[in-house]
Design a protein around this motif. Structure first.
Motif, mmCIF file in Angstrom:
data_model
loop_
_atom_site.group_PDB
_atom_site.id
_atom_site.type_symbol
_atom_site.label_atom_id
_atom_site.label_comp_id
_atom_site.label_asym_id
_atom_site.label_seq_id
_atom_site.Cartn_x
_atom_site.Cartn_y
_atom_site.Cartn_z
ATOM 1 N N SER A 287 1.318 -1.431 0.269
ATOM 2 C CA SER A 287 -0.162 0.095 0.308
ATOM 3 C C SER A 287 0.985 1.395 -0.144
ATOM 4 O O SER A 287 0.678 2.153 -0.944
ATOM 5 C CB SER A 287 -0.544 -0.099 1.287
ATOM 6 O OG SER A 287 -1.941 -0.558 1.180
ATOM 7 N N ASP B 170 0.902 3.843 -2.762
ATOM 8 C CA ASP B 170 -0.081 5.329 -2.571
ATOM 9 C C ASP B 170 1.219 6.298 -3.169
ATOM 10 O O ASP B 170 0.750 7.053 -3.490
ATOM 11 C CB ASP B 170 0.206 5.072 -1.189
ATOM 12 C CG ASP B 170 -0.628 6.331 -0.672
ATOM 13 O OD1 ASP B 170 -1.972 6.954 -1.505
ATOM 14 O OD2 ASP B 170 -0.368 6.972 0.249
ATOM 15 N N LEU C 207 -3.346 0.062 -6.727
ATOM 16 C CA LEU C 207 -3.897 0.388 -5.055
ATOM 17 C C LEU C 207 -5.252 -0.127 -4.910
ATOM 18 O O LEU C 207 -5.936 -0.634 -3.825
ATOM 19 C CB LEU C 207 -4.131 2.088 -4.717
ATOM 20 C CG LEU C 207 -3.848 2.315 -3.674
ATOM 21 C CD1 LEU C 207 -3.035 1.707 -3.124
ATOM 22 C CD2 LEU C 207 -3.638 4.330 -3.730
ATOM 23 N N TRP D 7 -9.231 7.940 1.239
ATOM 24 C CA TRP D 7 -8.846 8.819 -0.750
ATOM 25 C C TRP D 7 -9.688 9.424 -1.225
ATOM 26 O O TRP D 7 -8.808 11.018 -1.618
ATOM 27 C CB TRP D 7 -8.311 7.921 -1.668
ATOM 28 C CG TRP D 7 -7.466 6.142 -1.090
ATOM 29 C CD1 TRP D 7 -6.417 6.318 -0.630
ATOM 30 C CD2 TRP D 7 -7.777 5.640 -1.758
ATOM 31 N NE1 TRP D 7 -6.008 5.160 -0.359
ATOM 32 C CE2 TRP D 7 -6.327 4.602 -1.485
ATOM 33 C CE3 TRP D 7 -8.425 4.593 -2.579
ATOM 34 C CZ2 TRP D 7 -6.325 3.176 -1.560
ATOM 35 C CZ3 TRP D 7 -8.469 3.003 -2.738
ATOM 36 C CH2 TRP D 7 -7.092 2.207 -2.011
#
Length: 703
Positions: free
Chosen positions: A297, A301, A319, A331
């Protein structure tokens, strides 16, 4: 003796007799012990010295019967020079550990039968030295020899198999799948780790690729274990930057198949490294999209924030696959607070859509009021498609207050999900009129939802099909046309059967919609249904069906369409000719040439276009004969078609029309000449040499 020797000599004579007797006994014993070997050596010598086509059968039979006792003699001779295959077969049948070196020399490079004999002997000896000698044969080109090598290696420890695999890793005939099968069969998959690592370190292309292919064939199904996996990953990671792009992609495929933390870390490093090729990074990102881990992640990211273009898109989708609904909510919150730029916003919306976080649909719809983004619309559509029942209320609520642009795509999305097609004109002159239409649209959707919200989504489309089929029977042409479009969007299996009654519809708009619905989805069963309407139909229906069969490129329609060329209706003949031109069947060329004399201008034009599209040179002679016709239109058509269907025999006749009194004929002749030869005529009155050059040019082009 008393008569021959004096008394004093008798003791000496006795001693001599005893001595000679002892020598005789020793000689007899030596012959008894060494005689078979001498005979064997003699037999071997006979075989070696004999011509290849006249080997002494008695000597071979003696050696076969002698068995193991003849092996030393054969082996001794083999060490001095080559021996015939027949002698080698006898040697292999009884060879022991002392002959392993001789057997190993025949494992590679000898005839197939000899290689098999050597490997079978090594399998029988069954020692580590014999197994090492058999190792190179794992890369043999013959499946039988490879299987013999497999038997020679059966039952040996991991170190022996690892050495055998390493020995053949540099061969161009190395079969990774076969070697993987051998290791799996022996339960020693970890034996591949050492050879694979060594092959990667070598830097030799053949060894590198063989190592990677072996790893790909072995480790996805049978992981090597945590400790060995770490060593393998280290070997791949160390060598990866030096590899060419193809080897990099293979390496990442191997890393993606491993499940340990070392492989995960290596994939993260590849994805984040700008020293790696773009395809390699994209593949690493794709692999990371299947693993939920904090390191994954964090890596993805970061890529979404700093990368551009395709790398950012790939990272966003990956993702989304590893993210949770909580991640998606985080997000979306960053987007709502304006903490990201446009590119990062688009990437995060892509990630949100991949997560399928249905609970975020209302917030995304609210965001669509202030953010004009195609990606936002696609995110809402993707999420709604995953759980229509959960998203429809939010879409309906947003529709009730939506402005014209968002209202259009929200309504389209509702129609796509449900199959329901509420009436909607889509035209208004004032905002008051728009609000009135919007309220009516929302009321229709609310009514539909109250009736169908308890039903499973599959039944929505069944109901929509019934609604559309009812619309096909409406007395209004506009309603029938709209029903055709609605039914086509639902894509029922037997769409042709449902639309057949409209083939003779008096409204042209209805037929246009039917044609659009059926032209792009040909199927054998559907074509049969459509062809069935040719017999006994009205002229209008026959013309429409002929056009539709051409659009669907139905090869089985050639014969019924040829029959339509003799129809009394010009429109039927025209559509049949157009359809035949699309079917690429040379049988139709001559019948179409006949239509070039049809009394109807549009039929002649359709026939000419169809013949030109077929470009069949087998009708060149017919077209050349047409140049002498008294029918000016027919003659002009033949001139025009020779450019597409002519041969070198058409060059001189076309040149003859360069000075015709009709300018249209002159221009057509020059144009056809150019199409036929690929060049413009350099002169309009060529000599014989130039004519021959043009004819040769046509011949070369058509070859």
């Amino acid at each position: 003796m008393s008569q021959r020797f004096p008394r004093r000599a008798r003791p000496l004579v006795a001693v001599a007799a005893i001595t000679f007797a002892s020598f005789g006994v020793a000689a007899a014993s030596h012959v008894a012990k060494r005689g078979p070997d001498l005979y064997a050596r003699l037999a071997v010598l006979q075989v070696v010295l004999a011509p290849p086509d006249k080997l002494p059968e008695d000597a071979l039979a003696f050696l076969k019967k002698f068995g193991p006792r003849g092996v030393p003699a054969i082996a001794s001779r083999a060490r001095e020079g080559p021996i015939p295959d027949e002698l080698f077969a006898i040697l292999a049948a009884s060879a022991g550990a002392a002959e392993i070196e001789l057997l190993a020399a025949s494992v590679v490079g000898a005839a197939e039968a000899r290689r098999k004999d050597a490997l079978q002997a090594l399998a029988r000896i069954h020692s580590e030295a014999a197994a090492r000698a058999a190792g190179p044969a794992l890369a043999d080109t013959s499946p039988d020899v490879r299987n013999a090598a497999r038997e020679a290696l059966r039952g040996h420890p991991e170190s022996v198999l690892s050495a055998a695999v390493a020995d053949c890793m540099g061969s161009s005939s190395f079969s990774p799948e076969f070697v993987a099968e051998v290791l799996v069969d022996e339960g020693l998959v970890s034996a591949a780790v050492g050879p694979v690592s060594a092959g990667l370190r070598s830097g030799e292309p053949i060894r590198v690729y063989n190592a990677l292919y072996l790893a790909r064939a072995t480790f996805p199904r049978f992981p090597p274990g945590a400790g060995r996996e770490a060593a393998l990953v280290l070997g791949i990671s160390t060598a990866l930057p030096r590899f060419e792009p193809g080897a990099q992609l293979l390496s990442i495929e191997v890393l993606a198949a491993l499940s340990g933390p070392a492989a995960l870390e290596a994939l993260c490093e590849v994805a984040a490294s700008r020293k790696m090729s773009v395809p390699a990074r994209l593949q690493a990102i794709e692999a990371l999209g299947g693993r939920r881990d904090p390191r994954v992640s964090d890596t993805l990211d970061k890529l979404v924030r700093v990368e551009r273009s395709e790398m950012r898109v790939a990272a966003a989708e990956a993702l989304g696959r590893v993210g949770t609904e909580e991640d998606a909510a985080r997000w979306l919150e960053k987007i709502e607070h304006g903490e990201v730029d446009v590119e990062e916003r688009e990437a995060l919306l892509r990630a949100i859509s991949v997560t399928g976080a249905v609970a975020l649909a209302p917030r995304l719809l609210v965001l669509s009021r202030t953010v004009d983004s195609d990606r936002l619309q696609k995110a809402i559509q993707q999420i709604a498609a995953k759980d229509p029942k959960a998203c429809i209320p939010s879409l309906m609520e947003e529709l009730s207050s939506a402005q014209p642009t968002p209202l259009k795509w929200i309504d389209d999305e509702l129609r796509t999900m449900t199959g329901h097609q509420p009436p909607w004109s889509g035209t208004w002159r004032t905002m008051a009129a728009f609000e009135k239409e919007r309220a009516a649209l929302h009321k229709d959707w609310a009514f539909w939802w109250n009736l169908n919200k308890e039903k499973p989504p599959d039944e929505w489309h069944v109901s929509a099909q019934r609604e559309a089929e009812a619309g096909l029977r409406s007395p209004k042409g506009v309603d029938r046309a709209s029903a055709v479009v609605r039914l086509a969007k639902l894509s029922p299996a037997n769409l042709e059967e449902r639309l057949v009654p409209l083939f003779d519809d008096p409204e042209e708009i209805v037929w246009v919609r039917v044609q659009d619905a059926l032209a792009g989805r040909p199927s054998p069963s559907g074509n049969e249904v459509i062809r069935g309407r040719l017999a006994g139909g009205t002229e209008r229906e026959q013309a429409r069906v002929a056009r539709l069969l051409g659009l669907r490129a139905d090869p089985s329609a050639v014969d019924p369409l040829l029959l339509l060329l003799s129809s009394e209706s010009a429109s039927v003949r025209r559509e049949a000719a157009r359809a035949l031109g699309k079917l690429s069947d040379r049988r139709v060329s001559r019948p179409l040439v006949t239509l070039l004399r049809d009394p109807a201008n549009d039929v002649r034009d359709a026939a000419r276009d169809a013949v030109a599209e077929l470009a069949d040179r087998s009708i060149a002679a017919d077209l050349l004969r047409g140049l002498d016709s008294e029918d000016a239109d027919y003659r002009l058509s033949c001139i025009q078609l020779l450019g597409r269907c002519g041969t070198k025999a058409a060059v001189r006749p076309l040149v003859g029309f360069f000075h015709d009194k009709s300018q249209a004929v002159q221009e057509s002749a020059i144009s056809s000449f150019q199409n036929l030869t690929g060049i413009r005529p350099s002169v309009l009155d060529p000599g014989e040499q130039e004519l021959r050059r043009w004819e040769e040019l046509v011949e070369r082009r058509q070859k």
